[in-house]
Design a protein around this motif. Structure first.
Motif, PDB file in Angstrom:
ATOM      1  N   MET A  31       0.809  -1.207   0.000  1.00 35.46           N
ATOM      2  CA  MET A  31       0.000   0.000   0.000  1.00 35.46           C
ATOM      3  C   MET A  31       0.842   1.256   0.000  1.00 35.46           C
ATOM      4  SD  MET A  31      -3.116  -0.956   2.621  1.00 35.46           S
ATOM      5  CE  MET A  31      -3.808   0.702   2.518  1.00 35.46           C
ATOM      6  N   GLY A  32       0.281   2.302  -0.601  1.00 33.39           N
ATOM      7  CA  GLY A  32       0.878   3.624  -0.547  1.00 33.39           C
ATOM      8  C   GLY A  32      -0.119   4.591   0.061  1.00 33.39           C
ATOM      9  N   LYS A  33       0.001   5.840  -0.308  1.00 38.21           N
ATOM     10  CA  LYS A  33      -0.903   6.829   0.272  1.00 38.21           C
ATOM     11  C   LYS A  33      -2.342   6.558  -0.172  1.00 38.21           C
ATOM     12  CE  LYS A  33      -0.297  10.290  -3.386  1.00 38.21           C
ATOM     13  NZ  LYS A  33       0.129  11.674  -3.687  1.00 38.21           N
ATOM     14  N   GLY A  34      -3.271   6.982   0.644  1.00 37.62           N
ATOM     15  CA  GLY A  34      -4.677   6.784   0.331  1.00 37.62           C
ATOM     16  C   GLY A  34      -5.532   7.605   1.279  1.00 37.62           C
ATOM     17  N   TYR A  35      -6.845   7.471   1.129  1.00 40.23           N
ATOM     18  CA  TYR A  35      -7.739   8.194   2.013  1.00 40.23           C
ATOM     19  C   TYR A  35      -9.114   7.527   2.008  1.00 40.23           C
ATOM     20  CZ  TYR A  35     -10.434  10.132  -1.874  1.00 40.23           C
ATOM     21  OH  TYR A  35     -11.244  10.263  -2.975  1.00 40.23           O
ATOM     22  N   MET A  36      -9.909   7.873   3.010  1.00 35.46           N
ATOM     23  CA  MET A  36     -11.340   7.622   3.023  1.00 35.46           C
ATOM     24  C   MET A  36     -12.021   8.858   3.582  1.00 35.46           C
ATOM     25  SD  MET A  36     -13.637   4.734   4.975  1.00 35.46           S
ATOM     26  CE  MET A  36     -13.558   5.576   6.569  1.00 35.46           C
ATOM     27  N   LEU A  37     -13.108   9.277   2.935  1.00 34.10           N
ATOM     28  CA  LEU A  37     -13.913  10.383   3.415  1.00 34.10           C
ATOM     29  C   LEU A  37     -15.373   9.958   3.407  1.00 34.10           C
ATOM     30  CD1 LEU A  37     -12.222  13.373   1.550  1.00 34.10           C
ATOM     31  CD2 LEU A  37     -12.402  13.146   4.036  1.00 34.10           C
ATOM     32  N   THR A  38     -16.065  10.190   4.521  1.00 37.03           N
ATOM     33  CA  THR A  38     -17.483   9.850   4.614  1.00 37.03           C
ATOM     34  C   THR A  38     -18.233  11.016   5.236  1.00 37.03           C
ATOM     35  OG1 THR A  38     -17.217   8.834   6.794  1.00 37.03           O
ATOM     36  CG2 THR A  38     -17.030   7.387   4.880  1.00 37.03           C
ATOM     37  N   GLY A  39     -19.530  11.091   4.975  1.00 37.90           N
ATOM     38  CA  GLY A  39     -20.329  12.144   5.564  1.00 37.90           C
ATOM     39  C   GLY A  39     -21.787  11.768   5.676  1.00 37.90           C
ATOM     40  N   GLY A  89     -30.677  12.869   5.684  1.00 37.21           N
ATOM     41  CA  GLY A  89     -30.509  11.533   5.134  1.00 37.21           C
ATOM     42  C   GLY A  89     -29.517  11.473   4.001  1.00 37.21           C
ATOM     43  N   ARG A  90     -29.072  12.643   3.526  1.00 38.92           N
ATOM     44  CA  ARG A  90     -28.036  12.631   2.494  1.00 38.92           C
ATOM     45  C   ARG A  90     -26.734  12.077   3.067  1.00 38.92           C
ATOM     46  NH1 ARG A  90     -27.861  18.511  -0.281  1.00 38.92           N
ATOM     47  NH2 ARG A  90     -27.542  19.135   1.896  1.00 38.92           N
ATOM     48  N   SER A  91     -25.959  11.434   2.216  1.00 36.95           N
ATOM     49  CA  SER A  91     -24.666  10.908   2.649  1.00 36.95           C
ATOM     50  C   SER A  91     -23.739  10.800   1.443  1.00 36.95           C
ATOM     51  CB  SER A  91     -24.812   9.535   3.315  1.00 36.95           C
ATOM     52  OG  SER A  91     -25.301   8.566   2.398  1.00 36.95           O
ATOM     53  N   PHE A  92     -22.465  10.615   1.728  1.00 36.52           N
ATOM     54  CA  PHE A  92     -21.481  10.372   0.675  1.00 36.52           C
ATOM     55  C   PHE A  92     -20.346   9.558   1.253  1.00 36.52           C
ATOM     56  CE2 PHE A  92     -19.903  14.177   2.772  1.00 36.52           C
ATOM     57  CZ  PHE A  92     -18.544  13.929   2.868  1.00 36.52           C
ATOM     58  N   MET A  93     -19.616   8.892   0.397  1.00 33.75           N
ATOM     59  CA  MET A  93     -18.375   8.241   0.806  1.00 33.75           C
ATOM     60  C   MET A  93     -17.462   8.146  -0.405  1.00 33.75           C
ATOM     61  SD  MET A  93     -17.769   4.974  -0.476  1.00 33.75           S
ATOM     62  CE  MET A  93     -16.596   4.644   0.810  1.00 33.75           C
ATOM     63  N   SER A  94     -16.168   8.179  -0.128  1.00 30.55           N
ATOM     64  CA  SER A  94     -15.174   8.039  -1.196  1.00 30.55           C
ATOM     65  C   SER A  94     -13.904   7.454  -0.610  1.00 30.55           C
ATOM     66  CB  SER A  94     -14.875   9.399  -1.833  1.00 30.55           C
ATOM     67  OG  SER A  94     -13.877   9.291  -2.833  1.00 30.55           O
ATOM     68  N   VAL A  95     -13.249   6.618  -1.381  1.00 29.12           N
ATOM     69  CA  VAL A  95     -11.952   6.071  -0.987  1.00 29.12           C
ATOM     70  C   VAL A  95     -10.967   6.248  -2.137  1.00 29.12           C
ATOM     71  CG1 VAL A  95     -12.815   4.378   0.662  1.00 29.12           C
ATOM     72  CG2 VAL A  95     -12.613   3.737  -1.726  1.00 29.12           C
ATOM     73  N   GLY A  96      -9.739   6.497  -1.772  1.00 27.45           N
ATOM     74  CA  GLY A  96      -8.635   6.498  -2.721  1.00 27.45           C
ATOM     75  C   GLY A  96      -7.631   5.467  -2.250  1.00 27.45           C
ATOM     76  N   VAL A  97      -7.372   4.459  -3.065  1.00 24.37           N
ATOM     77  CA  VAL A  97      -6.502   3.348  -2.666  1.00 24.37           C
ATOM     78  C   VAL A  97      -5.313   3.288  -3.613  1.00 24.37           C
ATOM     79  CG1 VAL A  97      -6.367   0.872  -2.224  1.00 24.37           C
ATOM     80  CG2 VAL A  97      -8.512   2.090  -1.834  1.00 24.37           C
TER      81      VAL A  97
END
Length: 345
Positions: A201-209, A214-222
């Protein structure tokens, strides 16, 4: 409401059997609950040498930087969920209802100290930690790895698939002699399985909200390091509005997404475009977070054993977020390699 993501079955949410033909196979669950000026983060991972043994920890972060952590290993007690007697989860209704129980001793530390050392063995800085929580899904589960083109199966080093489920959380958390009653507070849970190698693995992220509407989001960078020294990254995610989950077609993360969190500061604006339109979400860090080391093949340590020189680590951090005037709560996990690492990132 349809809670089960497309392409999956109810049993996908239960514990999986070792397929026996996947190098580095493992399985993990993660759990988040945000309450008052605290939040709970739990993580479970199968032991690489004995997959019926789980490593599990529960960490409660407080806004002043205090961290309460219960961390141990134990034999799996249920095929319906991860963990051991003192710290476990049970999937009661697949993709809908998940029960969490903690009855353990937590050690007391703080974020600055954990940047220089990992949690020590039990000493005088300990207190009881108990939780009895029900996680109820509020929308369809995100299955971000299913957003990847099949040709990209080898461009990441996380798991074959990952689920992220927005939830309402109710129950009780008790730290020492102080109790917190949770009444439909926001939370998430995650489940993943497949081959996993932290060494690649190298750099990455996860963001959730999550937002009250009831709105939501999520994203990952792998990211993954290749044998030739190159680095590949895959960014995927989605947005839910009015109960409808849509794949993100454009993701623009804030400039500081791959850096160590600075408490109580402006992270920037996260942009996601989907069939729901363009979402511009402002993000502010809180004082609630913890650093964690990633140790091959798939161990985690609470705190950084070698301080800032730890080869690969991530932060679990709470955000205050806002989208079109609506305030919500978010989670941020930047994964950061040692700057002196010889492989370019």
């Amino acid at each position: 409401m349809q809670f089960i993501p497309d392409g999956f079955l109810p049993e996908s949410d239960m514990c999986h059997e070792d397929p026996g033909d996947t190098p580095g196979w493992s399985e993990s669950y993660a759990i988040w609950a945000y309450f008052e000026e605290h939040y709970l983060y739990m993580h479970f991972q199968r032991h690489p040498e004995d997959v019926e043994m789980w490593r599990g920890y529960a960490a409660v972060m407080r806004d002043d930087g205090t961290v309460f952590v219960a961390h141990n290993f134990g034999r799996q007690i249920s095929k319906s969920g991860p963990g051991y007697q003192q710290c476990h989860g049970v999937c009661e209704v697949p993709f809908e209802t998940f029960q969490v129980n903690i009855d353990a001793v937590a050690q007391v530390s703080n974020t600055p100290k954990l940047k220089t050392q990992s949690i020590h063995s039990i000493d005088e800085r300990s207190t009881s930690l108990m939780a009895d929580l029900k996680f109820q899904s509020v929308s369809q589960t995100y299955a971000p790895m299913s957003f990847m083109p099949k040709s990209d199966d080898n461009t990441h080093s996380n798991a074959k698939w990952t689920h992220f489920t927005p939830c309402d959380v109710s129950g009780i958390i008790k730290i020492g002699n102080k109790s917190f009653n949770l009444d439909n507070v926001p939370g998430w849970r995650d489940h993943s399985t497949g081959g996993r190698s932290f060494s690649a693995m190298g750099k990455g992220y996860m963001l959730t909200g999550l937002f009250p509407s009831g709105r939501s989001f999520m994203s990952v960078g792998v990211g993954t390091h290749n044998e030739d020294g190159s680095f590949q990254s895959v960014n995927i995610g989605g947005v839910t509005v009015d109960g409808e989950l849509k794949k993100a077609t454009l993701i623009q993360e804030p400039e500081g997404t791959y850096s160590a969190p600075k408490p109580n500061s402006d992270l920037g604006t996260f942009v996601l475009e989907s069939e729901h339109g363009r979402a511009e979400i402002s993000m502010q860090t809180t004082g609630q977070g913890v650093p964690l080391a990633l140790l091959p093949p798939n161990y985690q340590a609470i705190g950084l054993p070698d301080g800032s020189d730890q080869d690969l680590h991530y932060y679990e951090w709470r955000l205050d977020i806002e989208w079109d005037g609506e305030k919500g709560v978010g989670g941020w996990e930047p994964c950061i390699p040692n700057p002196s690492r010889s492989i370019k990132v």
